[in-house]
Design an enzyme around this catalytic site. Structure first.
Site, PDB file in Angstrom:
ATOM      1  N   THR A 132       0.168  -0.236  13.938  1.00  0.00           N
ATOM      2  CA  THR A 132      -1.091   0.119  13.577  1.00  0.00           C
ATOM      3  C   THR A 132      -2.121   0.203  14.483  1.00  0.00           C
ATOM      4  O   THR A 132      -2.183  -0.295  15.551  1.00  0.00           O
ATOM      5  CB  THR A 132      -1.637  -0.575  12.503  1.00  0.00           C
ATOM      6  OG1 THR A 132      -2.877  -0.455  12.160  1.00  0.00           O
ATOM      7  CG2 THR A 132      -1.575  -2.106  12.745  1.00  0.00           C
ATOM      8  N   ASP A 133      -3.150   1.280  14.307  1.00  0.00           N
ATOM      9  CA  ASP A 133      -4.268   1.448  15.311  1.00  0.00           C
ATOM     10  C   ASP A 133      -5.253   0.183  15.116  1.00  0.00           C
ATOM     11  O   ASP A 133      -5.970  -0.160  15.912  1.00  0.00           O
ATOM     12  CB  ASP A 133      -4.966   2.633  15.201  1.00  0.00           C
ATOM     13  CG  ASP A 133      -5.659   2.634  13.671  1.00  0.00           C
ATOM     14  OD1 ASP A 133      -5.355   2.036  12.809  1.00  0.00           O
ATOM     15  OD2 ASP A 133      -6.410   3.686  13.419  1.00  0.00           O
ATOM     16  N   GLU A 134      -4.872  -0.747  14.031  1.00  0.00           N
ATOM     17  CA  GLU A 134      -5.739  -1.879  13.701  1.00  0.00           C
ATOM     18  C   GLU A 134      -5.532  -3.069  14.811  1.00  0.00           C
ATOM     19  O   GLU A 134      -6.622  -3.740  14.966  1.00  0.00           O
ATOM     20  CB  GLU A 134      -5.580  -2.518  12.142  1.00  0.00           C
ATOM     21  CG  GLU A 134      -5.931  -1.325  11.251  1.00  0.00           C
ATOM     22  CD  GLU A 134      -5.941  -1.709   9.914  1.00  0.00           C
ATOM     23  OE1 GLU A 134      -6.140  -2.997   9.714  1.00  0.00           O
ATOM     24  OE2 GLU A 134      -5.502  -0.918   9.079  1.00  0.00           O
ATOM     25  N   TYR A 157      -4.025  -9.430   9.346  1.00  0.00           N
ATOM     26  CA  TYR A 157      -3.029  -8.538   9.336  1.00  0.00           C
ATOM     27  C   TYR A 157      -2.992  -7.871  10.848  1.00  0.00           C
ATOM     28  O   TYR A 157      -1.907  -7.869  11.200  1.00  0.00           O
ATOM     29  CB  TYR A 157      -3.415  -7.362   8.259  1.00  0.00           C
ATOM     30  CG  TYR A 157      -2.835  -6.119   8.529  1.00  0.00           C
ATOM     31  CD1 TYR A 157      -1.337  -5.915   8.231  1.00  0.00           C
ATOM     32  CD2 TYR A 157      -3.336  -4.780   8.799  1.00  0.00           C
ATOM     33  CE1 TYR A 157      -0.628  -4.850   8.504  1.00  0.00           C
ATOM     34  CE2 TYR A 157      -2.725  -3.738   9.041  1.00  0.00           C
ATOM     35  CZ  TYR A 157      -1.193  -3.751   8.980  1.00  0.00           C
ATOM     36  OH  TYR A 157      -0.685  -2.379   9.145  1.00  0.00           O
ATOM     37  N   LYS A 161      -0.007  -7.988  13.453  1.00  0.00           N
ATOM     38  CA  LYS A 161       0.713  -6.849  13.950  1.00  0.00           C
ATOM     39  C   LYS A 161       0.816  -6.724  15.635  1.00  0.00           C
ATOM     40  O   LYS A 161       1.627  -6.410  16.277  1.00  0.00           O
ATOM     41  CB  LYS A 161       0.248  -5.573  13.327  1.00  0.00           C
ATOM     42  CG  LYS A 161       0.451  -5.211  11.877  1.00  0.00           C
ATOM     43  CD  LYS A 161       1.991  -5.020  11.844  1.00  0.00           C
ATOM     44  CE  LYS A 161       2.667  -3.896  12.106  1.00  0.00           C
ATOM     45  NZ  LYS A 161       3.892  -3.549  11.610  1.00  0.00           N
TER      46      LYS A 161
HETATM   47  P1  NAD Z   1       4.053  -1.353   2.388  1.00  0.00           P
HETATM   48  O1  NAD Z   1       3.386  -2.434   2.216  1.00  0.00           O
HETATM   49  O2  NAD Z   1       3.938  -0.164   1.354  1.00  0.00           O
HETATM   50  O3  NAD Z   1       5.787  -1.605   2.629  1.00  0.00           O
HETATM   51  C1  NAD Z   1       6.178  -2.640   3.422  1.00  0.00           C
HETATM   52  C2  NAD Z   1       7.643  -2.568   2.912  1.00  0.00           C
HETATM   53  O4  NAD Z   1       8.139  -3.757   3.651  1.00  0.00           O
HETATM   54  C3  NAD Z   1       7.775  -2.890   1.560  1.00  0.00           C
HETATM   55  O5  NAD Z   1       8.984  -2.131   0.821  1.00  0.00           O
HETATM   56  C4  NAD Z   1       8.273  -4.276   1.248  1.00  0.00           C
HETATM   57  O6  NAD Z   1       9.284  -4.744   0.196  1.00  0.00           O
HETATM   58  C5  NAD Z   1       8.947  -4.729   2.723  1.00  0.00           C
HETATM   59  N1  NAD Z   1       8.988  -5.733   3.029  1.00  0.00           N
HETATM   60  C6  NAD Z   1       7.607  -6.696   3.203  1.00  0.00           C
HETATM   61  N2  NAD Z   1       8.022  -8.050   3.561  1.00  0.00           N
HETATM   62  C7  NAD Z   1       9.428  -7.758   3.954  1.00  0.00           C
HETATM   63  C8  NAD Z   1      10.516  -9.088   4.314  1.00  0.00           C
HETATM   64  N3  NAD Z   1      10.017 -10.058   4.697  1.00  0.00           N
HETATM   65  N4  NAD Z   1      11.727  -8.607   4.462  1.00  0.00           N
HETATM   66  C9  NAD Z   1      12.197  -7.376   4.219  1.00  0.00           C
HETATM   67  N5  NAD Z   1      11.213  -6.231   3.704  1.00  0.00           N
HETATM   68  C10 NAD Z   1      10.087  -6.747   3.766  1.00  0.00           C
HETATM   69  O7  NAD Z   1       3.696  -0.759   3.793  1.00  0.00           O
HETATM   70  P2  NAD Z   1       3.344   0.667   4.571  1.00  0.00           P
HETATM   71  O8  NAD Z   1       1.978   1.044   4.067  1.00  0.00           O
HETATM   72  O9  NAD Z   1       4.587   1.709   4.153  1.00  0.00           O
HETATM   73  O10 NAD Z   1       3.405   0.091   6.096  1.00  0.00           O
HETATM   74  C11 NAD Z   1       4.827   0.204   6.760  1.00  0.00           C
HETATM   75  C12 NAD Z   1       4.690  -0.072   8.151  1.00  0.00           C
HETATM   76  O11 NAD Z   1       3.678   1.007   8.845  1.00  0.00           O
HETATM   77  C13 NAD Z   1       3.877  -1.559   8.441  1.00  0.00           C
HETATM   78  O12 NAD Z   1       4.462  -1.963   9.580  1.00  0.00           O
HETATM   79  C14 NAD Z   1       2.405  -1.192   8.584  1.00  0.00           C
HETATM   80  O13 NAD Z   1       1.790  -2.041   9.326  1.00  0.00           O
HETATM   81  C15 NAD Z   1       2.815   0.129   9.192  1.00  0.00           C
HETATM   82  N6  NAD Z   1       1.553   0.827   9.280  1.00  0.00           N
HETATM   83  C16 NAD Z   1       1.046   1.240   8.091  1.00  0.00           C
HETATM   84  C17 NAD Z   1      -0.185   2.166   7.849  1.00  0.00           C
HETATM   85  C18 NAD Z   1      -0.832   2.510   6.632  1.00  0.00           C
HETATM   86  O14 NAD Z   1      -1.855   3.288   6.428  1.00  0.00           O
HETATM   87  N7  NAD Z   1      -0.162   2.166   5.527  1.00  0.00           N
HETATM   88  C19 NAD Z   1      -0.670   2.703   9.060  1.00  0.00           C
HETATM   89  C20 NAD Z   1      -0.290   2.585  10.358  1.00  0.00           C
HETATM   90  C21 NAD Z   1       1.031   1.544  10.530  1.00  0.00           C
HETATM   91  P1  TYD Z   2      -7.646   0.115   3.049  1.00  0.00           P
HETATM   92  O1  TYD Z   2      -7.037   1.367   2.284  1.00  0.00           O
HETATM   93  O2  TYD Z   2      -7.594  -1.406   2.645  1.00  0.00           O
HETATM   94  O3  TYD Z   2      -7.168   0.255   4.651  1.00  0.00           O
HETATM   95  P2  TYD Z   2      -7.381  -0.480   6.074  1.00  0.00           P
HETATM   96  O4  TYD Z   2      -8.675  -1.652   5.654  1.00  0.00           O
HETATM   97  O5  TYD Z   2      -6.358  -1.046   6.488  1.00  0.00           O
HETATM   98  O6  TYD Z   2      -8.243   0.434   6.885  1.00  0.00           O
HETATM   99  O7  TYD Z   2      -9.384   0.333   3.353  1.00  0.00           O
HETATM  100  C1  TYD Z   2      -9.669   1.593   3.833  1.00  0.00           C
HETATM  101  C2  TYD Z   2     -11.318   1.369   3.865  1.00  0.00           C
HETATM  102  O8  TYD Z   2     -11.681   1.470   2.545  1.00  0.00           O
HETATM  103  C3  TYD Z   2     -11.744   0.006   4.616  1.00  0.00           C
HETATM  104  O9  TYD Z   2     -12.981   0.433   5.162  1.00  0.00           O
HETATM  105  C4  TYD Z   2     -11.967  -0.861   3.290  1.00  0.00           C
HETATM  106  C5  TYD Z   2     -12.554   0.391   2.214  1.00  0.00           C
HETATM  107  N1  TYD Z   2     -12.078  -0.400   0.958  1.00  0.00           N
HETATM  108  C6  TYD Z   2     -13.185  -0.160  -0.230  1.00  0.00           C
HETATM  109  O10 TYD Z   2     -14.441   0.229   0.302  1.00  0.00           O
HETATM  110  N2  TYD Z   2     -13.002  -0.732  -1.287  1.00  0.00           N
HETATM  111  C7  TYD Z   2     -11.730  -0.956  -1.645  1.00  0.00           C
HETATM  112  O11 TYD Z   2     -11.508  -1.452  -2.929  1.00  0.00           O
HETATM  113  C8  TYD Z   2     -10.486  -0.900  -0.705  1.00  0.00           C
HETATM  114  C9  TYD Z   2      -9.284  -1.285  -1.010  1.00  0.00           C
HETATM  115  C10 TYD Z   2     -10.982  -0.562   0.481  1.00  0.00           C
END
Ligand code: NAD
Ligand code: TYD
Length: 352
Positions: A132-134, A157, A161
């Protein structure tokens, strides 16, 4: 050589799109989806492809080294695309250790398993770590995250990562396992669990529930349609430079409050509600501790080196996303029944 690709976290939001893309596009690959099916994992996300002969599912926790080894042996795993993770910042603030276990120790378990299984010849195998970019921390009003921006994680988080990214790099340097890492901005789209901003607010608008905007609402995120993230992962997996890193994003920054107002306007139209009705649900609530002010990805490298760019505009992607949630009420009702209500009350009770 035939590829047998282990995709971890394939039952989650992004993972399910990556699994679907690979299963349907690369008929000669076997795709093995390994997922523990936590609250965020849902096999319903893949029911349209689970009959495919090149798709396999293994319910395994990445903390279980013995079971990981069994899966590698059983399927003769040639490559890994690692997405399994705990992924929600607010949950990481409540339970940081869960993030250390899965994101850090789980990743190291997976690296160890791959290293042992591939040790006779690393050259024909790839360990792709999805991040992630975070990890880069927060930006001020100006500038972008590039691949050389120093890591400065601020939440449990992002710290977990960042740690996993470092282990992947360390395994490449120390043991010569071939790796690649990509760091993507915030995703949105179908199958997104309604704990994150966009799906949570779509669900609350449908149900006429308050829209809890944290702090002053002027926090900025850079949004990418999830199917575009999946095509970027496909591109990096096949063409990325070994042991390199790529930032993925679509130059699409939105202040939270502007995004929420746009969502309200679009949904009022779709739901045949009066203009301005959903905006009245906006409620400013207590801020998230350590809330990163702004994220913005410079995606020049992946664009210039690998020719990848997003396929949809934000307006198109958001419209598709809203339509999907309105058409998939059964999915939404299933994931918001049971423990979800308890989660919601617990997370939002003391935000005021
Ligand atoms: P998500 O939370 O929707 O899905 C995570 C999946 O991992 C789930 O299916 C869960 O069952 C599985 N999981 C969790 N713990 C596990 C374990 N111990 N063993 C096996 N499986 C396990 O997450 P997402 O949003 O799809 O993100 C997927 C990846 O992409 C993550 O690594 C996240 O850091 C990265 N990412 C997410 C975003 C975003 O905006 N959602 C952006 C950039 C990177
Ligand atoms: P989120 O979707 O949790 O992603 P991330 O924190 O990983 O960027 O949140 C996106 C943005 O929205 C973040 O600035 C937090 C804000 N946010 C709210 O204002 N209210 C909410 O209920 C949630 C879940 C997020």
């Amino acid at each position: 050589m035939k590829k047998n690709i282990l995709i971890t976290g394939g039952a989650g939001f992004i993972g399910s799109h990556v699994v679907r893309l690979f299963v349907t596009k690369y008929l000669s690959y076997n795709i093995i989806n390994l997922d523990a099916l936590t609250y965020a994992g849902n096999l319903e996300n893949l029911k349209d492809i689970d009959h495919c002969s090149n798709y396999f599912f293994e319910k395994v926790n990445i903390l279980d080294a013995a079971q990981l080894k069994e899966v590698f042996v059983k399927h003769n795993i040639t490559d890994v695309i690692h997405l399994a993770a705990e992924s929600h910042v607010d949950r990481s603030i409540l339970s940081p250790l869960d993030f250390v276990y899965t994101n850090v120790i789980g990743t190291v378990n997976l690296l160890n398993t791959a290293k042992e299984f591939w040790k006779d010849d690393f050259s024909s195998h790839l360990f792709y770590h999805v991040s992630t970019d975070e990890v880069y921390g927060a930006l001020g009003n100006e500038g972008f995250f590039t691949e050389t921006t120093p890591y400065h994680p601020n939440s449990p988080y992002s710290a977990s990562k960042a740690s996993s990214d470092h282990f992947v790099r360390a395994y490449a340097e120390t043991y010569h396992i071939q790796t690649v890492i990509s760091n993507c901005s915030n995703n949105y789209g179908p199958f997104h669990f309604p704990e994150k901003l966009i799906p949570l607010f779509i669900n609350n608008i449908i149900n006429k529930k308050p829209l809890p905007v944290y702090g002053d609402g002027l926090y900025t995120r850079d949004w990418l349609f999830v199917k575009d993230h999946a095509t970027a992962i496909d591109t990096v997996f096949h063409n990325g430079k070994i042991n390199d890193t790529y930032n993925i994003g679509g130059f699409n920054e939105w202040k939270n409050i502007d995004l929420v107002k746009l969502l309200c306007t679009l949904m009022d139209k779709k739901l045949n509600r009066q203009s301005g009705e959903s905006e009245q649900l906006i409620t400013y609530v207590k801020d998230r501790p350590g809330h990163d002010r702004r994220y913005a990805i410079d995606a020049t490298k992946i664009n210039q080196e690998l020719g990848w760019k997003p396929s949809v505009t934000f307006e198109e992607g958001l419209a598709q996303t809203i339509d999907w949630y309105l058409e998939n009420t059964e999915w939404l009702n299933n994931v918001t029944s049971g423990t979800y209500e308890k989660y919601y009350d617990n997370m939002y009770a003391d935000r005021g």
